[in-house]
Design an enzyme around this catalytic site. Sequence first.
Site, PDB file in Angstrom:
ATOM      1  N   ASN A  74       0.815  -1.210   0.000  1.00  0.00           N
ATOM      2  CA  ASN A  74       0.000   0.000   0.000  1.00  0.00           C
ATOM      3  C   ASN A  74       0.853   1.267   0.000  1.00  0.00           C
ATOM      4  OD1 ASN A  74      -2.086  -1.798   0.191  1.00  0.00           O
ATOM      5  ND2 ASN A  74      -2.411  -1.503   2.396  1.00  0.00           N
ATOM      6  N   ASP A 127      -0.708   4.228   0.937  1.00  0.00           N
ATOM      7  CA  ASP A 127      -1.601   5.191   1.611  1.00  0.00           C
ATOM      8  C   ASP A 127      -1.041   5.699   2.942  1.00  0.00           C
ATOM      9  OD1 ASP A 127      -3.787   2.354   2.325  1.00  0.00           O
ATOM     10  OD2 ASP A 127      -2.038   3.060   3.450  1.00  0.00           O
ATOM     11  N   HIS A 175       5.955  -0.776  -2.638  1.00  0.00           N
ATOM     12  CA  HIS A 175       5.563   0.002  -3.829  1.00  0.00           C
ATOM     13  C   HIS A 175       5.757   1.492  -3.611  1.00  0.00           C
ATOM     14  CE1 HIS A 175       2.833  -3.566  -5.182  1.00  0.00           C
ATOM     15  NE2 HIS A 175       4.088  -3.724  -5.573  1.00  0.00           N
ATOM     16  N   GLY A 181      -5.474  -8.858   3.357  1.00  0.00           N
ATOM     17  CA  GLY A 181      -6.133  -7.976   2.385  1.00  0.00           C
ATOM     18  C   GLY A 181      -5.444  -7.838   1.056  1.00  0.00           C
ATOM     19  N   THR A 182      -5.047  -8.981   0.453  1.00  0.00           N
ATOM     20  CA  THR A 182      -4.396  -8.906  -0.852  1.00  0.00           C
ATOM     21  C   THR A 182      -4.792 -10.092  -1.725  1.00  0.00           C
ATOM     22  OG1 THR A 182      -2.245  -8.851  -1.998  1.00  0.00           O
ATOM     23  CG2 THR A 182      -2.309  -9.989   0.132  1.00  0.00           C
ATOM     24  N   PRO A 233     -11.803 -11.698   3.408  1.00  0.00           N
ATOM     25  CA  PRO A 233     -13.147 -12.296   3.304  1.00  0.00           C
ATOM     26  C   PRO A 233     -13.244 -13.303   2.145  1.00  0.00           C
ATOM     27  CG  PRO A 233     -13.234  -9.879   3.070  1.00  0.00           C
ATOM     28  CD  PRO A 233     -11.813 -10.260   3.164  1.00  0.00           C
TER      29      PRO A 233
HETATM   30  N1  APR Z   1     -10.398  -6.879   5.064  1.00  0.00           N
HETATM   31  C1  APR Z   1      -9.491  -7.721   4.497  1.00  0.00           C
HETATM   32  N2  APR Z   1      -9.403  -7.954   3.166  1.00  0.00           N
HETATM   33  C2  APR Z   1     -10.277  -7.295   2.382  1.00  0.00           C
HETATM   34  C3  APR Z   1     -11.253  -6.392   2.886  1.00  0.00           C
HETATM   35  C4  APR Z   1     -11.286  -6.198   4.289  1.00  0.00           C
HETATM   36  N3  APR Z   1     -12.186  -5.370   4.866  1.00  0.00           N
HETATM   37  N4  APR Z   1     -11.965  -5.902   1.829  1.00  0.00           N
HETATM   38  C5  APR Z   1     -11.447  -6.464   0.712  1.00  0.00           C
HETATM   39  N5  APR Z   1     -10.438  -7.308   1.043  1.00  0.00           N
HETATM   40  C6  APR Z   1      -9.584  -8.108   0.149  1.00  0.00           C
HETATM   41  C7  APR Z   1     -10.215  -8.507  -1.167  1.00  0.00           C
HETATM   42  O1  APR Z   1     -10.926  -9.743  -1.011  1.00  0.00           O
HETATM   43  C8  APR Z   1      -8.970  -8.683  -2.051  1.00  0.00           C
HETATM   44  O2  APR Z   1      -8.472 -10.014  -1.954  1.00  0.00           O
HETATM   45  O3  APR Z   1      -8.478  -7.290  -0.196  1.00  0.00           O
HETATM   46  C9  APR Z   1      -7.947  -7.730  -1.446  1.00  0.00           C
HETATM   47  C10 APR Z   1      -7.657  -6.519  -2.313  1.00  0.00           C
HETATM   48  O4  APR Z   1      -6.992  -6.984  -3.465  1.00  0.00           O
HETATM   49  P1  APR Z   1      -6.439  -5.927  -4.537  1.00  0.00           P
HETATM   50  O5  APR Z   1      -7.460  -4.872  -4.773  1.00  0.00           O
HETATM   51  O6  APR Z   1      -5.924  -6.720  -5.702  1.00  0.00           O
HETATM   52  O7  APR Z   1      -5.226  -5.205  -3.777  1.00  0.00           O
HETATM   53  P2  APR Z   1      -3.728  -5.683  -3.655  1.00  0.00           P
HETATM   54  O8  APR Z   1      -3.653  -7.182  -3.562  1.00  0.00           O
HETATM   55  O9  APR Z   1      -3.113  -4.901  -2.575  1.00  0.00           O
HETATM   56  O10 APR Z   1      -3.099  -5.194  -5.069  1.00  0.00           O
HETATM   57  C11 APR Z   1      -1.703  -5.324  -5.209  1.00  0.00           C
HETATM   58  O11 APR Z   1      -1.851  -4.116  -7.300  1.00  0.00           O
HETATM   59  O12 APR Z   1      -2.568  -2.339  -8.583  1.00  0.00           O
HETATM   60  C12 APR Z   1      -1.525  -2.838  -7.864  1.00  0.00           C
HETATM   61  O13 APR Z   1       0.166  -1.541  -6.870  1.00  0.00           O
HETATM   62  C13 APR Z   1      -1.182  -1.926  -6.713  1.00  0.00           C
HETATM   63  O14 APR Z   1      -0.319  -2.522  -4.523  1.00  0.00           O
HETATM   64  C14 APR Z   1      -1.336  -2.821  -5.478  1.00  0.00           C
HETATM   65  C15 APR Z   1      -1.171  -4.202  -6.059  1.00  0.00           C
END
Ligand code: APR
Length: 254
Positions: A106, A108, A123, A192-193, A219
């Site tokens: 993240n 943020d 990142h 959360g990824t 979730p």
């Molecule tokens: N608590 C935990 N997990 C959650 C919640 C929550 N309240 N709400 C959503 N999620 C989960 C979703 O189920 C999903 O698996 O968070 C995840 C978000 O996934 P992405 O949107 O793909 O985010 P991320 O994995 O961080 O993306 C990686 O992609 O675009 C690039 O550089 C950007 O760092 C980012 C990278």
Amino acid sequence: MLDLLELNLKKAAQIIAEAKHLAAFTGAGISVESGIPSYRGQGGIWTKYNPQVLDINFFQENPEESWKHIRNVFYDYFAKAQPNAAHQILAKWEQEGRLKSIVTQNIDNLHHAAGNVNVIEFHGNSQVMTCTKCAEKYPAKQVNLDKIPPKCPKCNGLLKPDFIFFGEGIPKDAFEQSDFESNNADVFLVIGTTGEVYPAAEIPKNAARNGAKIIEINPEDSAFTRNFTTVHLKGKAGEILTRLDEILQTIVKE
Ligand code: APR
């Protein structure tokens, strides 16, 4: 009969209590409860914006177009966001000496805002901007984004946020520090990824290959769940971490 989540929470808490080197790997999902949308899935940023706005070549060729979206998503949205319970529990665990590090995807800044010190920003982050011409750095808060693209007060070069665009390399120190974590952690929280973006997604996978237990908080299932996750706590990060912290208090007292 305890439900499955409750059983998994107790199992995960025991693993965390016995960890010798606990690390966390976080993604956009940990900040959803702070009001920042995730990238993928329902309502995700990439369902509203074309990821090319964060492509380094597109940025250099179309700075004004790219900056319009960057300001909208990463500055207007992020500026109001505050750490949520999930960020706060991870800060508490670092202060208690339980959590050694966070590797975050993240940008943020919410882990820093919650008080975590050992945060590896894989990142980069949105708090600093760099001039693409003279490399002068400016705190993002001091850069006026009313006029875009923002220019360097010193040389009038194009300013770029210090986070990594698609097509850019990972900061060297972040890469090395994350590699250390994936070689030394015996327990990795993966929070959360989707685990779809590389090389970040290699970090928990390498840790698991080195014998680390993976506790996943999400979730939904992710790219880690089937082959790498030891315990999957299906729920929101804020709620799950709050519950884990409560259970850990009882384990410490026994
Ligand atoms: N608590 C935990 N997990 C959650 C919640 C929550 N309240 N709400 C959503 N999620 C989960 C979703 O189920 C999903 O698996 O968070 C995840 C978000 O996934 P992405 O949107 O793909 O985010 P991320 O994995 O961080 O993306 C990686 O992609 O675009 C690039 O550089 C950007 O760092 C980012 C990278």
